[in-house]
Design a protein around this motif. Structure first.
Motif, short mmCIF file in Angstrom:
data_model
loop_
_atom_site.label_atom_id
_atom_site.label_comp_id
_atom_site.label_asym_id
_atom_site.label_seq_id
_atom_site.Cartn_x
_atom_site.Cartn_y
_atom_site.Cartn_z
N ASN A 86 -7.23 4.98 -1.45
CA ASN A 86 -6.50 5.48 -2.62
C ASN A 86 -5.86 6.82 -2.26
OD1 ASN A 86 -7.11 3.52 -4.82
ND2 ASN A 86 -9.22 4.07 -4.30
N HIS A 108 -0.49 9.89 -5.15
CA HIS A 108 -0.68 10.89 -6.21
C HIS A 108 0.63 11.65 -6.39
CE1 HIS A 108 -4.02 13.44 -8.23
NE2 HIS A 108 -2.87 13.58 -8.90
N SER A 125 2.40 14.87 -8.90
CA SER A 125 2.07 15.92 -9.85
C SER A 125 3.14 16.99 -9.83
CB SER A 125 0.71 16.54 -9.50
OG SER A 125 0.27 17.41 -10.52
N SER A 156 -0.26 13.24 -13.46
CA SER A 156 -1.23 13.48 -12.41
C SER A 156 -2.39 12.50 -12.47
CB SER A 156 -1.75 14.92 -12.48
OG SER A 156 -2.57 15.21 -11.37
N THR A 197 -1.12 8.69 -11.87
CA THR A 197 -0.80 8.26 -10.50
C THR A 197 -1.96 8.49 -9.54
OG1 THR A 197 0.17 10.43 -9.99
CG2 THR A 197 1.67 8.69 -10.78
N GLY A 198 -2.91 9.35 -9.94
CA GLY A 198 -4.01 9.71 -9.06
C GLY A 198 -5.35 9.18 -9.49
N THR A 203 -7.07 5.24 -8.82
CA THR A 203 -8.24 5.29 -7.95
C THR A 203 -9.43 4.62 -8.63
OG1 THR A 203 -7.52 7.31 -6.83
CG2 THR A 203 -9.88 6.84 -6.81
N ASN A 205 -11.05 7.82 -0.55
CA ASN A 205 -10.27 8.48 -1.60
C ASN A 205 -9.79 9.84 -1.10
OD1 ASN A 205 -10.67 6.33 -3.38
ND2 ASN A 205 -12.56 7.20 -4.19
N TYR A 247 -2.89 18.83 -10.90
CA TYR A 247 -3.24 18.17 -9.64
C TYR A 247 -4.70 18.40 -9.30
CZ TYR A 247 -2.55 16.87 -4.67
OH TYR A 247 -2.62 16.29 -3.43
N ALA A 261 -7.17 16.35 -11.50
CA ALA A 261 -7.25 14.94 -11.13
C ALA A 261 -7.97 14.75 -9.79
CB ALA A 261 -5.86 14.32 -11.07
N LYS A 262 -7.70 15.64 -8.84
CA LYS A 262 -8.34 15.53 -7.53
C LYS A 262 -9.85 15.75 -7.62
CE LYS A 262 -5.10 14.45 -4.60
NZ LYS A 262 -5.11 13.07 -4.07
N ILE A 275 -11.45 12.73 -9.01
CA ILE A 275 -11.59 11.70 -7.96
C ILE A 275 -12.82 11.99 -7.11
CG2 ILE A 275 -10.55 10.87 -5.81
CD1 ILE A 275 -7.80 11.15 -7.26
#
Length: 251
Positions: free
Chosen positions: A89, A92, A94, A110, A113-114, A118, A138, A154, A157-158, A161
């Motif tokens: 995955n 992403h 943002s 963000s 798409t992220g 995932t 990931n 960003y 979302a990260k 994940i």
């Protein structure tokens, strides 16, 4: 035999940048790679290049923000190849904005798409990865780990994940599935454009990398992805691999 001989790999955002770097590195180790991307023109061009290395590899056009279609991505690949060994995955998108200027639409972009792709692709892939005792890779970012300015949407979302990856590592380890995370600093097309547009900022960031350079998408990031997708990493799960030249040293 190559490290990934005949393994079926899905890479989202695989038409360019880090995604395509990983695709080439994995294909050279014998993998059959399905690159998933929204950009059809770039995707078709990348597919042609990839098939010179791994003839059975393919491009699949898909909009990851179309949440209802996400399970069909997994199904299409499994129907085509009969199995799934590795899910990467990587995609992403943002916007760079300070927290006070972030809107709901910016967060939706963000996470849409992220994080959400995932999460839901992991869900859809689970039955097939159980069969192959497969791997999930990931992507995190120093933006989340260090809290970089203008990266609120960003980073959020990260880090989400990273959180769900650790949960999955705990829940799915019993099935022989590894779930790991790469946090890269890479010399992608986007970074190259940024270096031209903001050379002073680029040099400031570069000066803080102990190894003195940005990583190459295939030779550096791609090779770590090969490791995480291979039997060599079978006793590693739930880990964030900092492939960033020493920019952030986790403790």
């Amino acid at each position: 035999m190559s490290k990934l001989q005949d393994k079926v790999v899905i890479i989202t955002g695989g038409a360019g940048g880090i995604g395509f770097g990983m695709a080439k590195a994995m294909a050279k180790e014998g993998a059959i790679v399905a690159i998933v991307d929204v950009n059809e023109e770039t995707g078709k061009a990348s597919e042609k290049l990839l098939q010179e290395i791994s003839p059975r590899s393919m491009f699949l056009k898909a909009d990851l923000m179309d949440r209802e279609n996400l399970p069909n991505i997994i199904k299409t690949i499994v129907d085509n190849y009969g199995k799934l060994d590795v899910l990467v995955n990587n995609a992403h998108a943002s916007k760079q904005l300070t927290i006070e200027n972030i809107t709901q639409a910016d967060l939706d972009l963000s996470f849409g798409t992220g994080f959400y792709p995932t999460f839901f692709l992991m869900q859809a892939a689970l039955p097939y990865l159980k069969e192959t005792k497969g791997n999930i890779i990931n992507f995190a970012s120093g933006a989340g780990l260090a809290g970089h300015e203008t990266q609120g949407a960003y980073a959020a979302a990260k880090e989400a994940i990273r959180g769900i990856s650790r949960v999955a590592a705990n829940e799915w380890g019993r099935f022989g599935i590894n779930v790991n995370i790469i946090s890269p600093v890479a010399n992608s097309e986007g970074v190259q454009a940024w270096a031209k547009a903001q050379p002073e900022y680029y040099e400031a960031v570069l000066s803080k990398i102990p190894m003195g350079r940005f990583g190459e998408v295939e030779e550096d990031i791609g090779r770590v992805a090969v490791f995480l997708a291979s039997e060599d990493s079978r006793y590693i799960t739930g880990q964030t691999m900092m492939v960033d030249g020493g920019s952030i040293m986790l403790r």
